[in-house]
Structure formats: structure tokens, C-alpha cells
Enzyme design. Structure first.
Site: not given
Length: 260
Positions: A38, A65, A78, A90-91
Site C-alpha cells: 500500500c 479484513k 491502512v 489516514e496517511s
């Protein structure tokens, strides 16, 4: 909460899925829920390594999941960070948090206006990401015309970033060393060769010389090396993913070696 790089991560090698049990957490130890391929989760891992933050990684199967993961994050996405029962996801949110709580080395400019400028560029890069995924889908359909069209979208979308590097006159967007903008963009930069393979075209050296140099320079960064995946493996994963069977735990390295 800092140790040498070799002691930073405990890696959950397999991607945990439906029916699995959540591994027990360790008090005071930051955990990152991740998926190996990801690009968004990779952003958070890059910041963790850039700041030498002691952490562990638990990989999640995003097709099946685990039930318990929905309790951690109702979106079940993720990256997700967990520390002593507190959760964040959240990145961009997780990367901003890490930069504030672990201030050394600082990854954002200290000047608020310049920091805002970085965030504007991150938002603008969303157009490039969208075009990359359109190229992948065209590749899956073997639509050569659409592949060429979406590849040109990628090139055009990168033009402002080429111009930004020229204005800054630095090796990285962050200066002499990578900053937050570099780490937020890099996971997709790592995958540019996959776009080239998919479209059967190369990013033009004449139009994007500074970005091409940036990509080579980023591969020498310590944090990038810690999580880097070769483009050939990204391509194999992409093809499996496009077919609906992503090989989260597939030994792509062995498959790649067998083809040599």
C-alpha cells in the site's frame, strides 16, 4: 523511545485476515497497521524510519479484513497507528502527528506559509495518483490508446513538480535531505517504473530531468531503503491485484529470481 535502526521494527510477516486474533500490544510501543504494497501506508513507514521511531508493524489482509480491525478503525484502512489503546488513521494525519510528536528531524518547513505550500503540493499530487491508477486499469484492459492517453496525463501532472524542483534548486523538495513532501510523494515515485511498464513508455528525460534525478537520489535515502520494493515486484503484485487476487503473502522475490 529511540533505538538503532536495526531494532526499530518487529514485522508481522503474514497479512492477518478474517478469523485471526489481534497480536497483543506492548505498552509504550507504537504499532503501525500496514499492507506491504500500500503506497499510503508506506508514507507513514517512511516517516517512522526517517525519525528513527521505535515501532512494530502488523500487516493486514485488505481483501479479508480481520473482524477485530474494524474495532480499531471503522474504515478498516491502512495506515492505522496504535499507541497504548489510542488510535489514529489516514496517511497524512498520521504523518503530521509523527512530525509534531517526534520533532527531530523536522520534515515540514517551520515557516507556516511554506508548510501550507507543501500541503498544497500534496493535494495537487492527487491528480498524478488518479492518472497512475487510470493507467493501471487501461493496462489491465490492454487498451493501448487509453494507456497512452493516461500516461500523458501522468507526465502533464508531474510538470508542476518538475517546476517546483527547478525553483527550489535543491536535490530534494526538502532541501539537501528529504522532507515531508518527498516522503509523501515517494511511494508513487517508487511506482513510476510500473506506470512506464504498463504504458510501454518512459517518463521523458527531456521534460522531467529534475524529477528523474530526484527519483535516483531518493533511492539512496536511509528511510527509503528500509521499505523499498523493486518495480518488478510491484508489477507482479499489480497484475495479481488487477485480476482480483492480490498476493499479499506471495513470495514475489523467489518468482522473480526464477525468471532470471
Amino acid at each position: 523511545m529511540r533505538k538503532g535502526l536495526s531494532q526499530l521494527s518487529k514485522m508481522s510477516l503474514l497479512h492477518l485476515k478474517t478469523g485471526s486474533v489481534c497480536p497483543p500490544t506492548t505498552p509504550g510501543l507504537l504499532r503501525c497497521y500496514n499492507m506491504k504494497y500500500c503506497p499510503y501506508a508506506q508514507r507513514t513507514l517512511l516517516v517512522l524510519h526517517a525519525k528513527n521511531i521505535k515501532h512494530e508493524v502488523v500487516n493486514i489482509n485488505l481483501m479479508e479484513k480481520p473482524e477485530w480491525f474494524f474495532e480499531k478503525n471503522p474504515l478498516a484502512k491502512v495506515p492505522t497507528l496504535e499507541l497504548d489503546g489510542k488510535l489514529m488513521y489516514e496517511s497524512l494525519v498520521t504523518c503530521d502527528y509523527l512530525d509534531e510528536v517526534y520533532p527531530e528531524p523536522p520534515l515540514y518547513p517551520r515557516d507556516p506559509w511554506q508548510k501550507g505550500r507543501e500541503r498544497c503540493l500534496i493535494e495537487l499530487f492527487g491528480k498524478v495518483i488518479s492518472s497512475m491508477y487510470k493507467t493501471y486499469r487501461a493496462y489491465a484492459k490492454e487498451d493501448k490508446e487509453e494507456m497512452a492517453e493516461t500516461f500523458n496525463e501522468v507526465v502533464n501532472g508531474l510538470a508542476p513538480f518538475e517546476a517546483e524542483l527547478k525553483i527550489r534548486g535543491t536535490k530534494f523538495f526538502g532541501g539537501n535531505t528529504p522532507g515531508m513532501l518527498d516522503y509523501i510523494l515517494w511511494p508513487f515515485g517508487e511506482r513510476f517504473p510500473v506506470v512506464e511498464i504498463s504504458a510501454r513508455k518512459m517518463l521523458p528525460q527531456t521534460e522531467l530531468p529534475l524529477l528523474k534525478s530526484w527519483m535516483q537520489n531518493m533511492k539512496e535515502d536511509r528511510a527509503v531503503k528500509a521499505v523499498y520494493i523493486p518495480p518488478e515486484i510491484h508489477k507482479m503484485y499489480l497484475e495479481d491485484s488487477l485480476s482480483g487476487k492480490p498476493g499479499y503473502d506471495k513470495n514475489y522475490s523467489a518468482l522473480l529470481a526464477s525468471k532470471v
